[in-house]
Design a protein around this motif. Sequence first.
Motif, PDB file in Angstrom:
ATOM      1  N   SER A 153       7.412   1.764  -1.147  1.00 19.33           N
ATOM      2  CA  SER A 153       7.155   2.986  -1.890  1.00 19.33           C
ATOM      3  C   SER A 153       8.442   3.539  -2.502  1.00 19.33           C
ATOM      4  O   SER A 153       9.550   3.276  -2.022  1.00 19.33           O
ATOM      5  N   SER A 154       8.286   4.327  -3.557  1.00 19.16           N
ATOM      6  CA  SER A 154       9.425   5.044  -4.123  1.00 19.16           C
ATOM      7  C   SER A 154       9.736   6.301  -3.320  1.00 19.16           C
ATOM      8  O   SER A 154      10.802   6.907  -3.510  1.00 19.16           O
ATOM      9  N   TRP A 155       8.811   6.701  -2.428  1.00 10.93           N
ATOM     10  CA  TRP A 155       9.042   7.860  -1.561  1.00 10.93           C
ATOM     11  C   TRP A 155       9.932   7.422  -0.398  1.00 10.93           C
ATOM     12  O   TRP A 155       9.706   6.382   0.217  1.00 10.93           O
ATOM     13  N   SER A 156      10.907   8.234  -0.095  1.00  9.85           N
ATOM     14  CA  SER A 156      11.889   7.830   0.912  1.00  9.85           C
ATOM     15  C   SER A 156      11.403   8.029   2.333  1.00  9.85           C
ATOM     16  O   SER A 156      11.856   7.342   3.253  1.00  9.85           O
TER      17      SER A 156
ATOM     18  N   ASN B 289       0.047  13.823  -5.779  1.00  6.53           N
ATOM     19  CA  ASN B 289       0.881  14.802  -5.105  1.00  6.53           C
ATOM     20  C   ASN B 289      -0.001  15.921  -4.566  1.00  6.53           C
ATOM     21  O   ASN B 289      -0.885  16.426  -5.276  1.00  6.53           O
TER      22      ASN B 289
ATOM     23  N   SER C 222      12.707   4.212   5.607  1.00  2.00           N
ATOM     24  CA  SER C 222      13.202   4.646   4.301  1.00  2.00           C
ATOM     25  C   SER C 222      13.577   3.391   3.496  1.00  2.00           C
ATOM     26  O   SER C 222      14.474   2.647   3.887  1.00  2.00           O
ATOM     27  N   ASN C 223      12.928   3.123   2.395  1.00  8.02           N
ATOM     28  CA  ASN C 223      11.757   3.797   1.844  1.00  8.02           C
ATOM     29  C   ASN C 223      10.493   3.397   2.607  1.00  8.02           C
ATOM     30  O   ASN C 223      10.484   2.361   3.265  1.00  8.02           O
TER      31      ASN C 223
ATOM     32  N   GLN D 264      -0.610   7.754  -1.741  1.00  9.90           N
ATOM     33  CA  GLN D 264      -0.508   6.657  -2.690  1.00  9.90           C
ATOM     34  C   GLN D 264      -1.720   5.739  -2.552  1.00  9.90           C
ATOM     35  O   GLN D 264      -2.101   5.350  -1.444  1.00  9.90           O
TER      36      GLN D 264
ATOM     37  N   VAL E 240       2.585   9.697   2.267  1.00  8.88           N
ATOM     38  CA  VAL E 240       4.029   9.691   2.010  1.00  8.88           C
ATOM     39  C   VAL E 240       4.557  11.122   1.982  1.00  8.88           C
ATOM     40  O   VAL E 240       3.828  12.071   1.722  1.00  8.88           O
ATOM     41  N   GLY E 241       5.849  11.237   2.246  1.00 13.58           N
ATOM     42  CA  GLY E 241       6.510  12.532   2.209  1.00 13.58           C
ATOM     43  C   GLY E 241       6.705  13.136   3.578  1.00 13.58           C
ATOM     44  O   GLY E 241       5.788  13.175   4.392  1.00 13.58           O
TER      45      GLY E 241
ATOM     46  N   THR F 119      -0.378   7.718  -7.625  1.00 17.24           N
ATOM     47  CA  THR F 119       0.049   8.621  -6.562  1.00 17.24           C
ATOM     48  C   THR F 119      -0.508  10.011  -6.826  1.00 17.24           C
ATOM     49  O   THR F 119      -0.436  10.508  -7.953  1.00 17.24           O
TER      50      THR F 119
END
Length: 335
Positions: free
Chosen positions: A144-147, A188, A124-125, A174, A164-165, A186
């Motif tokens: 990444s901005s994703w945790s 989704n 994280s991240n 990403q 990610v996620g 990115t």
Amino acid sequence: MPLKSGGAVENENMRGRANSGLISIGKVGPTNLYAGLFTSPAGKIVVVDLKTFTRSSAISLTNPYVQSVGVIENNLYAGMYGTQLTRLNLKSLAETVLTLPSAENDIMDLVSDGSFLYCPCAVSNVRAFKVDLGTFTRVAGFVSSWSLGGYCIEYSNGFVYLGVGVGGNYGGVQKLNASDLSLVTTLNLALGEITPNDFLISDGYLYVSCVNSTPARLVKIDLSTFTRVSALSLAYDYGSVLAEKDGFIYQLVGLRYIAKIRLSDFTIVSYLDSGVTTSGGNINATNLVVIGSYLYAGFDTSPGKIVKIDLDTFSVTSTLTLQSGEDYIRGLGAY
């Protein structure tokens, strides 16, 4: 073709996944399978003779807890749970350890373009880093901005794709420039397509196995437009690792079943019960590798188990159980 941990072997070349094995070049077919183990105080690489499908030896590494395995030429690369990337020369058994920055740990996958190695970190991240194979040095990194996430990575035509996620409503992919790991964009995924666990690229499409979707999902993405095309819902939960052979994708689902999926019309053909149930807490740590006409499935069990599957008949031919203390297979490679 990118060289990835786990996957398929065709004569001199193999691709795949580091929750499953990279590529072996310069040999006419591999002779050994290498299983990386999540063990301490030393991580281990168990060597399996492919001709006899028997355990032949084990190699102890300096650091504990192997998370991913890949083979390029005569070198095996092992991503560790800590901040270490290990290179093991399979001829001399000389070991070299690259220590990464403290935030880059839990190396869950490996992919190579032939000159560089790209790895994700399930921290994280989420992070990723790039290693020069010639000098065995880290040359770039990405935050990444994703945790959460970082279980899978792929390479194609100058771009790196990072999963990610974890949990929530949806996961993402990403797209990074391979040159410096800068973010391009990115994508989704759709609602319910949760936790990308493995990637596979075939004929211009990226296939994403989603581990926390209920049921398991396999998402198809057009790389030319970087858009989601469609998705399959499987008959079981827990979408895990992927492999490909002759127009079919094989996906581990439901902790023990292998789904056979035809690529031409993106439909499920059948399911095979492997006879082994992996640890439910570590479904992202199982492995699939195709060598010739056989699929090898490594399982995160205690002790570790490898199932050999005949792809011509899509049936289990035999199961190899490792020795006591040789637990939790987290990566497969072949050489």
